[in-house]
Design a protein around this motif. Structure first.
Motif, PDB file in Angstrom:
ATOM      1  N   HIS A   1      27.741  85.242  13.847  1.00 33.91           N
ATOM      2  CA  HIS A   1      26.675  83.610  13.678  1.00 33.91           C
ATOM      3  C   HIS A   1      27.109  83.233  14.044  1.00 33.91           C
ATOM      4  O   HIS A   1      26.902  81.622  13.562  1.00 33.91           O
ATOM      5  CB  HIS A   1      27.172  84.298  12.160  1.00 33.91           C
ATOM      6  N   GLY A   2      28.568  82.829  15.341  1.00 29.13           N
ATOM      7  CA  GLY A   2      28.269  82.007  16.283  1.00 29.13           C
ATOM      8  C   GLY A   2      29.177  80.752  15.487  1.00 29.13           C
ATOM      9  O   GLY A   2      29.018  79.608  15.398  1.00 29.13           O
ATOM     10  N   LEU A   3      30.083  80.978  14.377  1.00 35.21           N
ATOM     11  CA  LEU A   3      30.829  80.049  13.451  1.00 35.21           C
ATOM     12  C   LEU A   3      32.642  80.050  13.951  1.00 35.21           C
ATOM     13  O   LEU A   3      33.190  79.484  13.025  1.00 35.21           O
ATOM     14  CB  LEU A   3      29.908  79.956  12.644  1.00 35.21           C
TER      15      LEU A   3
ATOM     16  N   GLU B   1      25.221  71.657   8.862  1.00 34.15           N
ATOM     17  CA  GLU B   1      23.459  71.435   9.542  1.00 34.15           C
ATOM     18  C   GLU B   1      23.812  72.602  10.853  1.00 34.15           C
ATOM     19  O   GLU B   1      22.658  73.223  11.113  1.00 34.15           O
ATOM     20  CB  GLU B   1      23.121  70.026  10.105  1.00 34.15           C
ATOM     21  N   GLN B   2      25.043  72.531  11.075  1.00 33.10           N
ATOM     22  CA  GLN B   2      24.787  73.915  12.345  1.00 33.10           C
ATOM     23  C   GLN B   2      24.701  74.711  11.617  1.00 33.10           C
ATOM     24  O   GLN B   2      24.002  75.966  12.351  1.00 33.10           O
ATOM     25  CB  GLN B   2      26.222  73.200  13.710  1.00 33.10           C
ATOM     26  N   VAL B   3      25.184  74.600  10.304  1.00 33.74           N
ATOM     27  CA  VAL B   3      25.759  76.255   9.581  1.00 33.74           C
ATOM     28  C   VAL B   3      24.055  77.237   9.182  1.00 33.74           C
ATOM     29  O   VAL B   3      23.874  78.193   9.271  1.00 33.74           O
ATOM     30  CB  VAL B   3      26.685  76.187   8.731  1.00 33.74           C
ATOM     31  N   LEU B   4      23.743  75.994   8.811  1.00 30.02           N
ATOM     32  CA  LEU B   4      22.379  76.138   8.048  1.00 30.02           C
ATOM     33  C   LEU B   4      20.919  76.283   9.201  1.00 30.02           C
ATOM     34  O   LEU B   4      20.221  77.741   9.503  1.00 30.02           O
ATOM     35  CB  LEU B   4      21.691  74.700   7.790  1.00 30.02           C
TER      36      LEU B   4
END
Length: 140
Positions: A122-124, A137-140
């Protein structure tokens, strides 16, 4: 009635000095007892919740174990204990029990796996922005 099992950090004491676990904590009198049977009495509590226990420098200056105890110039040993240390010790005992070891093994399957999936799928792995609000905001 929650059976807590929490990860631990390895404690790395200063080489050549007695580790904290060599000093016995007396619950009834709220003091520590050193390996030479001298007491470290309560001094103060800081803003982070750590209680300081200090030895008597006059007694420590003539102690045969001084070189293994402290490197301070005023010959005073200081030990800190968190106000929640009793609860931390209870959790530590839970982790070392048979049921705690079984439960702790499941940690890698449940918790660590979900973090690994979040990072990989998930790109985290990295955040482009700084701050709690921006990362949310990036996580959502």
């Amino acid at each position: 009635h929650i059976f807590g099992v929490i990860a631990y950090r390895r404690y790395h004491p200063t080489r050549g000095l007695f580790p904290k676990w060599k000093f016995h904590y007396d619950i009834e009198k709220d003091r520590y007892i050193c390996p030479n049977k001298q007491t470290l009495t309560y001094s103060t509590t800081d803003r982070k919740g750590y209680r300081s226990y200090k030895s008597n420098p006059e007694i420590c200056s003539s102690c045969p174990l001084l070189e293994n105890c402290t490197k301070s110039k005023n010959h005073q040993k200081v030990i800190t204990r968190h106000v929640w240390e009793d609860y931390k010790e209870k959790i530590r005992r839970n982790r070392l029990s048979v049921s705690g070891k079984t439960l702790y093994k499941k940690r890698k399957e449940k918790i660590e796996r979900s973090f690994a999936d979040s990072k990989q799928l998930h790109g985290l792995r990295y955040c482009r922005l700084r701050g709690k609000r921006n990362v949310s905001e990036q996580v959502l």
